[in-house]
Enzyme design. Structure first.
Site, PDB file in Angstrom:
ATOM      1  N   THR A  66       8.171   1.914  -0.826  1.00 14.73           N
ATOM      2  CA  THR A  66       8.215   0.661  -0.068  1.00 14.73           C
ATOM      3  C   THR A  66       8.984  -0.398  -0.840  1.00 14.73           C
ATOM      4  O   THR A  66       8.781  -0.557  -2.042  1.00 14.73           O
ATOM      5  CB  THR A  66       6.781   0.149   0.207  1.00 14.73           C
ATOM      6  OG1 THR A  66       6.061   1.174   0.904  1.00 14.73           O
ATOM      7  CG2 THR A  66       6.776  -1.111   1.033  1.00 14.73           C
TER       8      THR A  66
ATOM      9  N   ASP B  35       0.876  -1.169   0.000  1.00 16.94           N
ATOM     10  CA  ASP B  35       0.000   0.000   0.000  1.00 16.94           C
ATOM     11  C   ASP B  35       0.910   1.215   0.000  1.00 16.94           C
ATOM     12  O   ASP B  35       1.309   1.709   1.043  1.00 16.94           O
ATOM     13  CB  ASP B  35      -0.914   0.000   1.222  1.00 16.94           C
ATOM     14  CG  ASP B  35      -1.904   1.156   1.212  1.00 16.94           C
ATOM     15  OD1 ASP B  35      -1.922   1.909   0.216  1.00 16.94           O
ATOM     16  OD2 ASP B  35      -2.644   1.314   2.182  1.00 16.94           O
TER      17      ASP B  35
ATOM     18  N   ASP C 298       9.352   0.477   4.634  1.00 18.76           N
ATOM     19  CA  ASP C 298       9.250   1.805   4.032  1.00 18.76           C
ATOM     20  C   ASP C 298      10.615   2.456   3.936  1.00 18.76           C
ATOM     21  O   ASP C 298      11.458   2.304   4.817  1.00 18.76           O
ATOM     22  CB  ASP C 298       8.319   2.694   4.852  1.00 18.76           C
ATOM     23  CG  ASP C 298       6.864   2.281   4.735  1.00 18.76           C
ATOM     24  OD1 ASP C 298       6.536   1.560   3.769  1.00 18.76           O
ATOM     25  OD2 ASP C 298       6.061   2.678   5.588  1.00 18.76           O
TER      26      ASP C 298
ATOM     27  N   TYR D 114       7.458   9.613   4.340  1.00 20.60           N
ATOM     28  CA  TYR D 114       7.359   8.396   3.526  1.00 20.60           C
ATOM     29  C   TYR D 114       7.727   8.692   2.077  1.00 20.60           C
ATOM     30  O   TYR D 114       7.321   9.701   1.511  1.00 20.60           O
ATOM     31  CB  TYR D 114       5.936   7.832   3.595  1.00 20.60           C
ATOM     32  CG  TYR D 114       5.706   6.712   2.619  1.00 20.60           C
ATOM     33  CD1 TYR D 114       6.173   5.438   2.894  1.00 20.60           C
ATOM     34  CD2 TYR D 114       5.063   6.934   1.413  1.00 20.60           C
ATOM     35  CE1 TYR D 114       5.988   4.406   1.995  1.00 20.60           C
ATOM     36  CE2 TYR D 114       4.867   5.915   0.510  1.00 20.60           C
ATOM     37  CZ  TYR D 114       5.335   4.646   0.806  1.00 20.60           C
ATOM     38  OH  TYR D 114       5.158   3.632  -0.096  1.00 20.60           O
TER      39      TYR D 114
ATOM     40  N   TRP E 152       6.044  -4.677   7.929  1.00 17.53           N
ATOM     41  CA  TRP E 152       4.845  -5.490   8.034  1.00 17.53           C
ATOM     42  C   TRP E 152       5.019  -6.640   7.066  1.00 17.53           C
ATOM     43  O   TRP E 152       5.785  -6.544   6.112  1.00 17.53           O
ATOM     44  CB  TRP E 152       3.564  -4.698   7.768  1.00 17.53           C
ATOM     45  CG  TRP E 152       3.277  -4.326   6.357  1.00 17.53           C
ATOM     46  CD1 TRP E 152       2.496  -5.015   5.473  1.00 17.53           C
ATOM     47  CD2 TRP E 152       3.750  -3.179   5.647  1.00 17.53           C
ATOM     48  NE1 TRP E 152       2.457  -4.363   4.266  1.00 17.53           N
ATOM     49  CE2 TRP E 152       3.222  -3.233   4.352  1.00 17.53           C
ATOM     50  CE3 TRP E 152       4.580  -2.119   5.981  1.00 17.53           C
ATOM     51  CZ2 TRP E 152       3.495  -2.273   3.395  1.00 17.53           C
ATOM     52  CZ3 TRP E 152       4.846  -1.159   5.026  1.00 17.53           C
ATOM     53  CH2 TRP E 152       4.304  -1.241   3.763  1.00 17.53           C
TER      54      TRP E 152
ATOM     55  N   TRP F 211       5.508   3.436   8.405  1.00 14.81           N
ATOM     56  CA  TRP F 211       6.462   2.883   9.359  1.00 14.81           C
ATOM     57  C   TRP F 211       7.734   3.708   9.466  1.00 14.81           C
ATOM     58  O   TRP F 211       8.750   3.228   9.959  1.00 14.81           O
ATOM     59  CB  TRP F 211       6.807   1.451   8.969  1.00 14.81           C
ATOM     60  CG  TRP F 211       5.648   0.541   9.088  1.00 14.81           C
ATOM     61  CD1 TRP F 211       4.813   0.154   8.085  1.00 14.81           C
ATOM     62  CD2 TRP F 211       5.160  -0.082  10.272  1.00 14.81           C
ATOM     63  NE1 TRP F 211       3.840  -0.673   8.573  1.00 14.81           N
ATOM     64  CE2 TRP F 211       4.034  -0.837   9.918  1.00 14.81           C
ATOM     65  CE3 TRP F 211       5.566  -0.065  11.604  1.00 14.81           C
ATOM     66  CZ2 TRP F 211       3.317  -1.574  10.842  1.00 14.81           C
ATOM     67  CZ3 TRP F 211       4.850  -0.810  12.517  1.00 14.81           C
ATOM     68  CH2 TRP F 211       3.739  -1.555  12.133  1.00 14.81           C
TER      69      TRP F 211
END
Length: 188
Positions: free
Chosen positions: A179, A89, A133, A176, A114, A165
């Site tokens: 990812t 995501d 991230d 951010y 995650w 994160w």
């Protein structure tokens, strides 16, 4: 000015009536119950079906499960349907100068991750992917993906992809960027 006195009188009468009819123990008990209830709110389940439906509304035929269209591929690593991106995501780092396992130059890797179990169509195996991230620059905006295979509600944060994160990145790089999706091992 006269209106203020009426309001003050009304508040005083109300507070005196409440003080005369309740005890300190009951107030403390009710306050404790309210605080306990507020503390339990994060444990309630989160329904994300509406979010998934909106994300896939253009592609999913009416009356079908929006996730049923997820068919992983093993050719284009910058596409959202690449098998390692089953629960990503955010933005794919490969589109921003990084790779599947390395952050782009100048960004910092967050310490937390995650996880998800993603199916590789080439070898027919499922692998455990640890999404992490990359932080420090603004969002790249390239290759945005919203995939929710295997995602669990926010109260299980290790399986929730909605959390940024970056709080664990070095140098307080809290912004951010993208990812990465390295393989941890085979899922059994």
């Amino acid at each position: 000015m006269l209106g203020n006195f009426r309001f003050d009188d009304m508040v005083e009468k109300l507070s005196r009536r409440v003080a005369g009819q309740t005890s300190r123990r009951s107030v403390i008990g009710k306050l404790g119950t309210a605080m306990l209830g507020i503390g339990l709110v994060p444990l309630l389940p989160v329904d994300r079906r509406g979010r998934v439906s909106r994300a896939n509304a253009a592609d999913a035929p009416a009356g079908t499960d929006p996730r049923a269209k997820w068919v992983p591929q093993d050719n284009d690593i910058q596409a959202c349907d690449y098998w390692r991106h089953c629960s990503i995501d955010g933005n794919i780092c490969d589109c921003s100068g990084g790779s599947l396992t390395n952050c782009p130059p100048g960004t910092k890797l967050a310490t937390a991750s995650w996880v998800a179990s993603c199916y590789n169509p080439t070898d027919g195996q499922s692998y455990l992917i640890a999404y992490r991230d990359c932080c420090g620059y603004n969002v790249s905006g390239r290759c945005p993906c919203l995939n929710t295979e295997g995602e669990l509600p926010v109260y299980r944060p290790e399986f929730a992809n909605d959390i940024i994160w970056c709080f664990g990145a070095e140098d307080d790089a809290m912004t951010y960027h993208c990812t990465i999706s390295p393989i941890v091992g085979k899922a059994s």
